[in-house]
Design a protein around this motif. Sequence first.
Motif, PDB file in Angstrom:
ATOM      1  N   SER A 191       0.809  -1.201   0.000  1.00 57.37           N
ATOM      2  CA  SER A 191       0.000   0.000   0.000  1.00 57.37           C
ATOM      3  C   SER A 191       0.851   1.263   0.000  1.00 57.37           C
ATOM      4  O   SER A 191       1.961   1.286   0.529  1.00 57.37           O
ATOM      5  CB  SER A 191      -0.910   0.004   1.224  1.00 57.37           C
ATOM      6  OG  SER A 191      -1.640   1.203   1.295  1.00 57.37           O
ATOM      7  N   ARG A 192       0.283   2.320  -0.575  1.00 51.05           N
ATOM      8  CA  ARG A 192       0.956   3.620  -0.588  1.00 51.05           C
ATOM      9  C   ARG A 192       0.628   4.448   0.648  1.00 51.05           C
ATOM     10  O   ARG A 192       1.171   5.534   0.826  1.00 51.05           O
ATOM     11  CB  ARG A 192       0.571   4.387  -1.847  1.00 51.05           C
ATOM     12  CG  ARG A 192      -0.902   4.689  -1.906  1.00 51.05           C
ATOM     13  CD  ARG A 192      -1.327   5.598  -3.029  1.00 51.05           C
ATOM     14  NE  ARG A 192      -0.882   5.162  -4.323  1.00 51.05           N
ATOM     15  CZ  ARG A 192      -0.667   5.984  -5.337  1.00 51.05           C
ATOM     16  NH1 ARG A 192      -0.886   7.254  -5.221  1.00 51.05           N
ATOM     17  NH2 ARG A 192      -0.269   5.533  -6.480  1.00 51.05           N
ATOM     18  N   HIS A 243      10.443  -1.243  -2.685  1.00 47.98           N
ATOM     19  CA  HIS A 243       9.832  -1.943  -1.558  1.00 47.98           C
ATOM     20  C   HIS A 243       8.304  -2.030  -1.708  1.00 47.98           C
ATOM     21  O   HIS A 243       7.654  -2.754  -0.960  1.00 47.98           O
ATOM     22  CB  HIS A 243      10.193  -1.241  -0.251  1.00 47.98           C
ATOM     23  CG  HIS A 243       9.764   0.182  -0.203  1.00 47.98           C
ATOM     24  ND1 HIS A 243      10.400   1.179  -0.929  1.00 47.98           N
ATOM     25  CD2 HIS A 243       8.754   0.788   0.462  1.00 47.98           C
ATOM     26  CE1 HIS A 243       9.792   2.336  -0.688  1.00 47.98           C
ATOM     27  NE2 HIS A 243       8.800   2.117   0.147  1.00 47.98           N
ATOM     28  N   LEU A 244       7.733  -1.320  -2.677  1.00 45.38           N
ATOM     29  CA  LEU A 244       6.280  -1.318  -2.892  1.00 45.38           C
ATOM     30  C   LEU A 244       5.852  -2.096  -4.131  1.00 45.38           C
ATOM     31  O   LEU A 244       4.672  -2.379  -4.295  1.00 45.38           O
ATOM     32  CB  LEU A 244       5.774   0.129  -3.034  1.00 45.38           C
ATOM     33  CG  LEU A 244       6.019   1.067  -1.868  1.00 45.38           C
ATOM     34  CD1 LEU A 244       5.588   2.476  -2.245  1.00 45.38           C
ATOM     35  CD2 LEU A 244       5.287   0.595  -0.639  1.00 45.38           C
ATOM     36  N   VAL A 245       6.798  -2.427  -5.003  1.00 41.89           N
ATOM     37  CA  VAL A 245       6.454  -3.057  -6.282  1.00 41.89           C
ATOM     38  C   VAL A 245       7.212  -4.356  -6.494  1.00 41.89           C
ATOM     39  O   VAL A 245       8.205  -4.642  -5.825  1.00 41.89           O
ATOM     40  CB  VAL A 245       6.741  -2.100  -7.470  1.00 41.89           C
ATOM     41  CG1 VAL A 245       5.900  -0.847  -7.379  1.00 41.89           C
ATOM     42  CG2 VAL A 245       8.196  -1.764  -7.569  1.00 41.89           C
ATOM     43  N   LYS A 284       4.577   8.444  -3.567  1.00 42.97           N
ATOM     44  CA  LYS A 284       3.219   8.404  -4.114  1.00 42.97           C
ATOM     45  C   LYS A 284       3.196   8.968  -5.527  1.00 42.97           C
ATOM     46  O   LYS A 284       2.551   8.416  -6.422  1.00 42.97           O
ATOM     47  CB  LYS A 284       2.258   9.187  -3.216  1.00 42.97           C
ATOM     48  CG  LYS A 284       2.011   8.527  -1.881  1.00 42.97           C
ATOM     49  CD  LYS A 284       1.084   9.359  -1.024  1.00 42.97           C
ATOM     50  CE  LYS A 284       0.922   8.750   0.359  1.00 42.97           C
ATOM     51  NZ  LYS A 284       0.047   9.541   1.212  1.00 42.97           N
ATOM     52  N   ARG A 285       3.919  10.062  -5.743  1.00 39.22           N
ATOM     53  CA  ARG A 285       3.983  10.654  -7.085  1.00 39.22           C
ATOM     54  C   ARG A 285       4.719   9.739  -8.049  1.00 39.22           C
ATOM     55  O   ARG A 285       4.355   9.647  -9.233  1.00 39.22           O
ATOM     56  CB  ARG A 285       4.654  12.018  -7.023  1.00 39.22           C
ATOM     57  CG  ARG A 285       3.770  13.086  -6.428  1.00 39.22           C
ATOM     58  CD  ARG A 285       4.324  14.466  -6.682  1.00 39.22           C
ATOM     59  NE  ARG A 285       5.690  14.593  -6.183  1.00 39.22           N
ATOM     60  CZ  ARG A 285       6.051  15.343  -5.154  1.00 39.22           C
ATOM     61  NH1 ARG A 285       5.149  16.060  -4.516  1.00 39.22           N
ATOM     62  NH2 ARG A 285       7.303  15.400  -4.775  1.00 39.22           N
ATOM     63  N   THR A 286       5.736   9.030  -7.569  1.00 41.43           N
ATOM     64  CA  THR A 286       6.462   8.091  -8.416  1.00 41.43           C
ATOM     65  C   THR A 286       5.550   6.951  -8.855  1.00 41.43           C
ATOM     66  O   THR A 286       5.564   6.548 -10.024  1.00 41.43           O
ATOM     67  CB  THR A 286       7.695   7.539  -7.685  1.00 41.43           C
ATOM     68  OG1 THR A 286       8.520   8.624  -7.283  1.00 41.43           O
ATOM     69  CG2 THR A 286       8.492   6.614  -8.575  1.00 41.43           C
ATOM     70  N   LEU A 287       4.734   6.427  -7.938  1.00 46.01           N
ATOM     71  CA  LEU A 287       3.779   5.388  -8.307  1.00 46.01           C
ATOM     72  C   LEU A 287       2.780   5.906  -9.332  1.00 46.01           C
ATOM     73  O   LEU A 287       2.413   5.187 -10.271  1.00 46.01           O
ATOM     74  CB  LEU A 287       3.046   4.877  -7.061  1.00 46.01           C
ATOM     75  CG  LEU A 287       3.867   4.031  -6.088  1.00 46.01           C
ATOM     76  CD1 LEU A 287       3.067   3.766  -4.827  1.00 46.01           C
ATOM     77  CD2 LEU A 287       4.297   2.732  -6.730  1.00 46.01           C
ATOM     78  N   LYS A 317      -3.520   1.569  -7.506  1.00 44.39           N
ATOM     79  CA  LYS A 317      -4.016   0.849  -6.331  1.00 44.39           C
ATOM     80  C   LYS A 317      -3.290  -0.487  -6.205  1.00 44.39           C
ATOM     81  O   LYS A 317      -2.508  -0.870  -7.079  1.00 44.39           O
ATOM     82  CB  LYS A 317      -5.517   0.639  -6.423  1.00 44.39           C
ATOM     83  CG  LYS A 317      -5.971  -0.084  -7.664  1.00 44.39           C
ATOM     84  CD  LYS A 317      -7.477  -0.143  -7.741  1.00 44.39           C
ATOM     85  CE  LYS A 317      -7.920  -0.824  -9.014  1.00 44.39           C
ATOM     86  NZ  LYS A 317      -9.353  -0.939  -9.088  1.00 44.39           N
ATOM     87  N   MET A 318      -3.547  -1.180  -5.121  1.00 43.77           N
ATOM     88  CA  MET A 318      -2.915  -2.465  -4.843  1.00 43.77           C
ATOM     89  C   MET A 318      -3.225  -3.477  -5.950  1.00 43.77           C
ATOM     90  O   MET A 318      -4.318  -3.488  -6.511  1.00 43.77           O
ATOM     91  CB  MET A 318      -3.422  -3.031  -3.513  1.00 43.77           C
ATOM     92  CG  MET A 318      -2.963  -2.257  -2.309  1.00 43.77           C
ATOM     93  SD  MET A 318      -1.354  -2.750  -1.787  1.00 43.77           S
ATOM     94  CE  MET A 318      -1.637  -4.433  -1.355  1.00 43.77           C
TER      95      MET A 318
END
Length: 59
Positions: free
Chosen positions: A11-12, A52-54, A20-23, A30-31
């Motif tokens: 999750s962001r 770490h998020l992707v 968040k802007r990079t995503l 979203k997930m």
Amino acid sequence: MAQIKIKQIKSRINCPEVQKRTLDCLGLKKMNHTVVKEDTPSVMGMVNRVRHLVEVTNA
């Protein structure tokens, strides 16, 4: 060029605004959302910032 598949696995929420802007720039909203991008140095730099998020795989 080679293509990579990028999937958001975490999750962001509680992430810094920069991440968040990079995503958003990668097209992840979203997930479990998956996008296919060209394997360029600029895209890999963005992926590295939110590694770490992707999850990244070859397309």
